[in-house]
Write an enzyme that holds these catalytic residues in place. Structure first.
Site, PDB file in Angstrom:
ATOM      1  CB  SER A  81      -2.253   7.215   6.609  1.00  0.00           C
ATOM      2  OG  SER A  81      -1.710   8.502   6.746  1.00  0.00           O
ATOM      3  CG  LEU A  82      -0.772   4.620   1.607  1.00  0.00           C
ATOM      4  CD1 LEU A  82      -1.547   3.473   0.984  1.00  0.00           C
ATOM      5  CD2 LEU A  82       0.570   4.755   0.951  1.00  0.00           C
ATOM      6  CD  GLU A 111       1.958  -3.397  -2.422  1.00  0.00           C
ATOM      7  OE1 GLU A 111       1.123  -3.179  -1.519  1.00  0.00           O
ATOM      8  OE2 GLU A 111       3.173  -3.438  -2.212  1.00  0.00           O
ATOM      9  CE  LYS A 113      -5.663   2.736   0.530  1.00  0.00           C
ATOM     10  NZ  LYS A 113      -6.841   2.381   1.368  1.00  0.00           N
ATOM     11  CD  GLU A 168      -5.878  -2.824   4.944  1.00  0.00           C
ATOM     12  OE1 GLU A 168      -4.687  -2.517   5.181  1.00  0.00           O
ATOM     13  OE2 GLU A 168      -6.815  -2.034   5.050  1.00  0.00           O
TER      14      GLU A 168
HETATM   15  N1  LIG Z   1      -4.601  -1.464   2.077  1.00  0.00           N
HETATM   16  C1  LIG Z   1      -3.523  -1.883   1.399  1.00  0.00           C
HETATM   17  O1  LIG Z   1      -3.622  -2.796   0.573  1.00  0.00           O
HETATM   18  C2  LIG Z   1      -2.193  -1.237   1.644  1.00  0.00           C
HETATM   19  C3  LIG Z   1      -1.062  -1.587   0.871  1.00  0.00           C
HETATM   20  N2  LIG Z   1      -1.147  -2.503  -0.119  1.00  0.00           N
HETATM   21  N3  LIG Z   1       0.135  -0.997   1.126  1.00  0.00           N
HETATM   22  C4  LIG Z   1       0.248  -0.089   2.129  1.00  0.00           C
HETATM   23  O2  LIG Z   1       1.460   0.478   2.357  1.00  0.00           O
HETATM   24  C5  LIG Z   1       1.665   1.061   3.655  1.00  0.00           C
HETATM   25  C6  LIG Z   1       3.144   1.002   3.964  1.00  0.00           C
HETATM   26  C7  LIG Z   1       3.676   2.365   3.675  1.00  0.00           C
HETATM   27  C8  LIG Z   1       2.549   3.314   3.927  1.00  0.00           C
HETATM   28  C9  LIG Z   1       1.249   2.514   3.694  1.00  0.00           C
HETATM   29  N4  LIG Z   1      -0.792   0.294   2.901  1.00  0.00           N
HETATM   30  C10 LIG Z   1      -2.012  -0.258   2.659  1.00  0.00           C
HETATM   31  O3  LIG Z   1      -3.045   0.142   3.435  1.00  0.00           O
HETATM   32  C11 LIG Z   1      -2.736   1.195   4.368  1.00  0.00           C
HETATM   33  C12 LIG Z   1      -3.000   0.802   5.791  1.00  0.00           C
HETATM   34  C13 LIG Z   1      -3.290   2.087   6.521  1.00  0.00           C
HETATM   35  C14 LIG Z   1      -3.594   3.126   5.480  1.00  0.00           C
HETATM   36  C15 LIG Z   1      -3.602   2.407   4.155  1.00  0.00           C
HETATM   37  O4  LIG Z   1      -4.920   1.950   3.905  1.00  0.00           O
END
Ligand SMILES: NC(=O)c1c(N)nc(OC2CCCC2)nc1O[C@@H]1CCC[C@@H]1O
Length: 325
Positions: A81-82, A111, A113, A168
């Protein structure tokens, strides 16, 4: 290979190419009528010669009978997660920590989200073999049948690579509005937002329902280390995913400084209502893999990425239009 099988192989290749152009590049190569004519020819030939039905044939997008339930899938690589940022101070704090760790010769990729449902897609020798939800990041649910109905998800890649990618799944705003009108007309409870609608659609046991929900996806990561594919940075990885035939979001931008990141966030704070899909923030990632490796991870999220979250919109209570007659 006899002439019939040759034609079936040719139709598969043509329909994969035309489907990619239409659903991934949004640049149709043939008319809908021509696409349907070829698809109907393939359906007829497969009916006559079922031994020549390929697993990745476009006719296999909408699977058979409803499932009893979803199998559990343990992700080969955990789906992280982030951590969140809510204002400029948080972003500058994130940037200061990066600079302290790796010096000042680095850049970011920003990017949009996407506000949907995180998915993981597995391909073997270029063929889509399994798709799963993120679940708790370690174990998700096998929703392969439902993901096959998403036209933007290629059933066959442009290269025969074995790869796992993450993205996503989302429901475009227009599809969400149309779905809720239909649900209210049928006396069903409308979905609260496109994310819930996408999640609800992918949790259906009958793939025909998922197929009717006009879902789409953006792919944004490779599971495991991208170096294995000769890639050195996040931006190169996104370009590589596109060459394989995956849809990736084109609104991304390389940002040399945190000021550029903040400018990008301000731009999309303004532009957000004009997007055809919901976003709930901006994801900021250190671009070079060498830097990502140096920065590493906490238990649940990378130290080299952060999600700036838009302020939650105050819910405008619906003013009931009172009939004054
Ligand atoms: N929801 C998004 O557009 C998005 C994105 N553009 N890029 C990432 O990079 C990941 C890879 C490294 C850690 C997170 N995650 C995204 O969504 C994540 C999915 C689970 C939690 C975040 O919402």
């Amino acid at each position: 290979m006899n002439d019939i099988e040759k034609r079936i192989v040719e139709l598969n290749a043509l329909l994969h190419e035309y489907g990619h152009a239409y659903y991934v590049l949004d640049k149709p190569l043939v008319s809908d009528a021509e696409y349907d004519r070829l698809l109907n020819e393939l359906i007829a030939l497969e009916k006559q010669y079922p031994e020549f039905i390929y697993p990745d044939s476009p006719t296999q997008r909408i699977g058979g009978k409803p499932l009893e339930g979803f199998k559990k899938v343990t992700h080969t690589f955990p789906m992280l997660s982030l951590s969140n940022a809510f204002n400029d101070a948080d972003l500058r704090d994130f940037d200061r920590k990066i600079r302290q760790a790796i010096g000042d010769d680095y850049s970011y990729v920003c990017e949009l989200k996407i506000d949907g449902l995180a998915i993981s897609l597995k391909y073997e020798n270029g063929i889509f073999v399994q798709g799963a939800t993120r679940g708790d990041g370690t174990v998700g649910e096998d929703i392969t049948m439902n993901l096959k109905t998403i036209r933007a998800i290629p059933l066959r890649l442009k290269e025969p690579v074995t790869i796992e990618v993450r993205g996503e799944a989302y429901m475009p705003k227009k599809s969400f509005e149309a779905l809720n009108i239909a649900r209210e007309e049928n006396g069903d409870e409308p979905f609260a937002n496109p994310r819930n609608a996408a999640a609800g659609s992918l949790r259906q046991l009958d793939p025909k329902i998922a197929a009717s929900r006009n879902l789409s996806t953006f792919i944004y990561a490779i599971g495991g280390d991208g170096e294995a594919y000769g890639i050195d940075s996040h931006s190169e990885m996104l370009d590589y995913l596109e060459t394989l035939g995956f849809p990736s979001n084109k609104e991304r931008q390389l940002c040399a400084t945190i000021d550029d990141v903040i400018a990008f966030i301000n731009k999309w704070t303004e532009e957000r209502p004009n997007l055809p899909y919901e976003i709930d923030g901006i994801v900021v990632k250190v671009n070079r893999y060498a830097h990502q490796d140096e920065l590493g991870y906490t238990a649940k999220s990378p130290r080299w990425a952060i999600a700036y979250k838009f302020p939650a919109e105050e819910v405008v209570t619906k003013v009931l239009d009172i009939d004054l007659t």
